[in-house]
Motif scaffolding. Structure first.
Motif, short mmCIF file in Angstrom:
data_model
loop_
_atom_site.label_atom_id
_atom_site.label_comp_id
_atom_site.label_asym_id
_atom_site.label_seq_id
_atom_site.Cartn_x
_atom_site.Cartn_y
_atom_site.Cartn_z
N GLY A 150 57.12 54.42 35.09
CA GLY A 150 57.59 53.31 34.34
C GLY A 150 57.44 51.94 35.02
N ILE A 151 56.44 52.07 35.84
CA ILE A 151 55.97 50.83 36.65
C ILE A 151 54.67 50.37 36.29
N VAL A 152 54.45 49.07 36.02
CA VAL A 152 53.14 48.51 36.11
C VAL A 152 52.85 47.69 37.49
N PHE A 153 51.53 47.41 37.57
CA PHE A 153 50.87 46.57 38.88
C PHE A 153 51.69 45.60 39.08
N VAL A 154 52.07 44.57 38.15
CA VAL A 154 52.63 43.50 38.47
C VAL A 154 54.02 43.54 39.33
N ASP A 155 54.84 44.75 39.01
CA ASP A 155 56.23 44.96 39.59
C ASP A 155 55.83 45.10 41.15
N ARG A 156 54.48 45.46 41.48
CA ARG A 156 54.27 45.69 43.04
C ARG A 156 53.73 44.54 43.77
N LEU A 157 53.70 43.56 43.05
CA LEU A 157 53.00 42.02 43.87
C LEU A 157 54.07 41.57 44.87
N GLU A 158 53.68 41.10 45.92
CA GLU A 158 54.66 40.62 46.84
C GLU A 158 54.88 39.15 46.49
N SER A 159 53.99 38.50 45.61
CA SER A 159 54.22 37.10 45.24
C SER A 159 53.51 36.85 43.84
N THR A 160 53.98 36.21 43.07
CA THR A 160 53.17 35.53 42.19
C THR A 160 51.92 34.76 42.46
N GLN A 161 51.86 34.38 43.73
CA GLN A 161 50.67 33.82 44.23
C GLN A 161 49.51 34.59 44.29
N ASP A 162 49.87 35.99 44.28
CA ASP A 162 48.76 37.02 44.32
C ASP A 162 48.23 37.56 42.94
N MET A 163 48.18 36.68 41.78
CA MET A 163 47.87 36.77 40.45
C MET A 163 46.92 35.76 40.28
N MET A 164 45.89 36.31 39.26
CA MET A 164 45.00 35.30 38.60
C MET A 164 44.50 35.77 37.43
N THR A 165 43.98 35.11 36.44
CA THR A 165 43.42 35.37 35.40
C THR A 165 42.21 36.25 35.54
N GLU A 166 41.73 37.23 34.39
CA GLU A 166 40.64 37.99 34.63
C GLU A 166 39.33 37.11 34.61
N GLN A 167 39.34 35.84 34.14
CA GLN A 167 38.10 35.05 33.99
C GLN A 167 37.95 34.44 35.55
N GLU A 168 39.12 34.16 36.23
CA GLU A 168 38.99 33.57 37.52
C GLU A 168 38.54 34.61 38.40
N TYR A 169 39.16 35.96 38.14
CA TYR A 169 38.70 36.84 39.13
C TYR A 169 37.06 37.37 39.16
N GLN A 170 36.78 37.48 37.99
CA GLN A 170 35.38 37.55 37.60
C GLN A 170 34.40 36.51 38.25
N GLN A 171 34.71 35.23 38.17
CA GLN A 171 33.98 34.20 39.00
C GLN A 171 34.36 34.21 40.37
N ARG A 172 35.55 33.96 41.05
CA ARG A 172 35.74 33.94 41.97
C ARG A 172 35.46 35.18 43.23
N ILE A 173 35.70 36.57 42.51
CA ILE A 173 35.86 37.81 43.40
C ILE A 173 34.39 38.54 43.13
N VAL A 174 34.28 38.83 41.94
CA VAL A 174 33.15 39.59 41.64
C VAL A 174 32.01 39.00 41.83
N ASN A 175 31.78 37.52 41.17
CA ASN A 175 30.57 37.19 41.36
C ASN A 175 30.25 36.64 43.07
N ASN A 176 31.24 36.77 43.73
CA ASN A 176 31.13 36.24 45.26
C ASN A 176 30.97 37.65 46.26
N LEU A 177 30.81 38.78 45.65
CA LEU A 177 30.71 39.89 46.40
C LEU A 177 29.52 39.98 47.25
#
Length: 177
Positions: A150-177
């Protein structure tokens, strides 16, 4: 026949329930559920899916790591159904890694997980399996196991600063690998 099943979204109370143990792993219900989960995870570009995500509150999930648009660097493995899974041991080392969830669309989070885990589960043939999983596949297992609790991944975040939208993730993280 296996079919694509709608994935329930965050807010649905089933995602917050502890899932029930499966008594008869060889039942037609379980076999059909596994097939539906396999189709749904493949067509949704997921690397794992738990039965509660399709509104079936049972202790069953699929680990199906493979490169896809959501996880282009995922390692390739054969999709594996894991019935009544358990974590029976883990490393002390935890690593933060980016996760998304088919039930929490449009959001990614940097989640701390054990780097290495020892697991036990019953496979689709009714055989008890034990495995050591590491890195990304260990992360998938822990993420899906959380769904059974009954746990979802957002429950495990240490901070809300550790979240981003999927669009930002794709642009910042995936495209910069």
């Amino acid at each position: 026949m296996a079919e694509l099943i709608p994935i329930i979204q965050l807010g649905n109370p089933i995602l917050r329930q502890k899932a029930s143990l499966i008594d008869n792993v060889q039942s037609e219900v379980v076999k059909n559920l596994i097939e539906d989960l396999l189709v749904t995870v493949a067509r949704s570009n997921g690397v794992g899916i738990a039965a509660p995500q399709i509104a079936e509150s049972y202790r069953l999930f699929i680990v199906a790591s493979r490169p896809n648009p959501r996880y282009p660097n995922a390692p390739e493995m054969k999709p594996t159904a894991m019935i009544n899974p358990k974590i029976i041991g883990h490393s002390t080392e935890m690593i933060k890694g980016w996760e998304g969830c088919l039930s929490v669309p449009g959001v990614r989070g940097l989640v701390p997980r054990y780097q290495k885990i020892q697991v036990e589960y019953t496979d689709r043939n009714g055989e008890l399996q034990q495995q050591e999983l590491t890195d990304f596949v260990a992360r998938i297992f822990q993420h899906e196991y959380d769904h059974l609790e009954g746990i979802v991944f957002v429950d495990r975040l240490e901070s809300t600063q550790d979240m981003m939208t999927e669009q930002e993730y794709q642009q910042r993280i995936v495209n910069n690998l």
